[in-house]
Design an enzyme around this catalytic site. Structure first.
Site, PDB file in Angstrom:
ATOM      1  CB  ALA A  13      -9.662   2.628  10.203  1.00  0.00           C
ATOM      2  CB  CYS A  14     -13.343  -0.119   9.586  1.00  0.00           C
ATOM      3  SG  CYS A  14     -15.161  -0.859   9.025  1.00  0.00           S
ATOM      4  N   PRO A  15     -12.781  -3.065  11.603  1.00  0.00           N
ATOM      5  CG  PRO A  15     -12.971  -5.245  12.155  1.00  0.00           C
ATOM      6  CD  PRO A  15     -12.004  -4.628  11.304  1.00  0.00           C
ATOM      7  N   GLY A  16     -11.782  -1.344  13.402  1.00  0.00           N
ATOM      8  CA  GLY A  16     -11.384  -1.038  14.951  1.00  0.00           C
ATOM      9  C   GLY A  16     -11.049  -1.985  15.834  1.00  0.00           C
TER      10      GLY A  16
ATOM     11  CB  SER B 340     -13.492   2.412   6.819  1.00  0.00           C
ATOM     12  OG  SER B 340     -13.116   1.311   6.846  1.00  0.00           O
TER      13      SER B 340
END
Lengths: 79, 397
Positions: A13-16, B340
């Site tokens: 999800a992060c950094p993707g 996140s």
């Protein structure tokens, strides 16, 4: 015919997924095919936008029943 | 709770994850050895304050020994080889240390050779990813630049502290504005938005526009830096001229041999179970923080939460790391946090002065929180619980 590479960015999800794609793109040459698997929904608009601005070719973009997004790009914009 | 008294733990790495893990396990009565190739510990985010505010490096540097519980045995030497099956590590000088539990927290290795011009520009202008000394060189660069263009170049996105390029951009722009200098700060970024997540990118972009001296290019894939012509060249042939440049290096996994070698991925990152943080195939060996392949940001928060997860697991609890991040993106007087986890993309954020104050409070707490992790845990725990992506939801923060 160029090489085929698979980038698995599922569960990232992060950094993707674009972070993983840019690493593979750096190693690639014109004619290579990069296939990317992702689960981050933001990836659909992102890959369209990235391919367009970098001048490469999006061959396929879709999502299967389990939510996995699959994009296939052809590297065409390297000088 | 398991009987851990007298059991041997080896920790590799003297960053925040390694130090927290060592101190927690030592308090359980374990026989802990920490192996690190650097006798100093740097508070890495402060490289920004050294680079763009001229803060002295000493303020953010400590001896690893003074951050460790005195019961922890410190060995300042490079860990050369880890034999996971035989539960043994070998140091560079050939010393063999056996363990019952292993925690690898060796950090990422910075690579300046994967892009032409990266090493040269670091020597000329400094960088704020490697050492406080190199960050001090950036300060010399910034102070000396009277007019022209200051470029922050991001060739790759698997980097420590993903908002650090933006922090550098904001802090540099503030400095040049305050000094009344006609210097434009340009950020070159490989993803299609100016942050990797689109919603957050809008917030960042709006903030950048308010400065008046910040520009940026997205989907900019850097091919090389021509040091003679002071030009950054993209993979599609686009050119950007600069008067001074600070580049972000590539990140790879640590330079440690593993037996079996297939526990490392193609970039040398150590393969772990992303929740349990054990090295794939082993239940007595763990890896935390920047050295792993866990699909989250490379950030101190992951190392901190990873150290607690591993400590609890070694104690027999079924603790799991959620992939939580909390990366601050600061300007001089405001901040947002990139929050996140594995299940949630970064939540919406608004820049605020309160968040900037929170960052300053964290800086003040940092060194004591490494030395006394249990004492500080209730504070961090309350914060993390109150700001979980699930809790903040669509509304953001």
């Amino acid at each position: 015919m160029g090489e085929k590479k698979l980038v698995d960015a599922r569960g990232m999800a992060c950094p993707g997924p674009i972070a993983k794609l840019t690493r593979a793109y750096r190693e690639a040459k014109n004619g290579d095919i990069i296939e990317i698997l992702a689960t981050d929904q933001g990836f659909i608009p992102d890959i369209k936008s990235w391919v367009e601005s970098t001048g490469n070719k999006l061959l396929e973009l879709g999502q299967d029943g389990s939510g996995v997004i699959r994009a296939v790009i052809e590297v065409t914009a390297k000088k | 709770m398991r009987a851990l008294k007298g059991k041997r733990a080896v920790i590799v790495g003297g960053g925040s994850g390694g130090i927290i893990a060592a101190n927690l396990l030592a308090e359980d009565g374990m026989d802990v050895t920490l192996v690190t190739d650097n006798q100093y510990h740097f508070f890495q985010p402060a490289n920004l304050f050294i680079a763009f505010r001229g803060d002295p490096a000493e303020k953010y540097t400590r001896n690893v020994s003074e951050l460790l519980n005195p019961k922890v045995r410190l060995r300042v030497e490079r860990a050369k080889r880890v034999d996971l099956g035989n539960r043994t590590i070998f140091t560079e000088s050939g010393i063999k240390i056996d363990y019952d539990y292993l925690v690898v927290a060796a950090g990422a290795r910075l690579d300046y050779d994967s892009l032409p011009g990266l090493r040269e520009t670091r020597e000329m202008y400094g960088d704020y990813y490697s050492t406080p000394q190199s960050a001090a060189k950036v300060w010399e660069t910034v102070k000396g630049l009277q007019v022209g263009k200051f470029v922050i170049a991001v060739p790759d996105l698997i980097i420590k502290c993903p908002p650090a390029p933006h922090k550098g951009t904001f802090l540099a722009a503030s400095y040049f504005k305050r000094e009344g200098r006609s210097v434009e700060v340009e950020l070159l970024y490989p993803s299609p938005h100016i942050y990797t997540e689109a919603e957050l990118a809008k917030t960042v972009e709006e903030k950048m526009r308010t400065f008046g001296n910040i520009t940026f290019r997205t989907s900019f894939m850097i091919d090389s830096i021509d040091v003679e012509k002071k030009t950054v060249i993209s993979m599609s042939g686009e050119e950007v001229k600069y008067d001074a440049i600070v580049s972000i290096p590539f990140h790879k996994g640590p330079d440690i041999e593993f037996e079996p070698s297939n526990v490392k991925d193609d970039d040398s990152f150590i393969k772990v179970d992303k929740n349990k943080l054990n090295i794939i195939g082993y239940d007595d060996s763990y890896a935390i923080g920047d050295c792993t392949n866990a699909p989250t940001s490379k950030t101190g928060v992951a190392a901190h939460l990873g150290a607690f997860t591993v400590w609890k697991r070694i104690n027999g609890e079924n603790a799991k790391y959620s992939g939580r991040t909390n990366c601050p993106m600061i300007t001089e007087d405001e901040a947002i946090f990139v929050i996140s986890d594995y299940e949630h993309k970064p939540v919406r954020q608004r820049f605020s002065k309160l968040k900037r104050l929170m960052e300053d409070i964290f800086v003040a707490m940092y060194f004591p929180s490494l030395r006394y992790p249990k004492r500080f845990e209730p504070i961090f725990d309350a914060y993390f619980k109150a700001t979980e992506p699930e809790v903040l939801g669509e509304r953001g923060w």
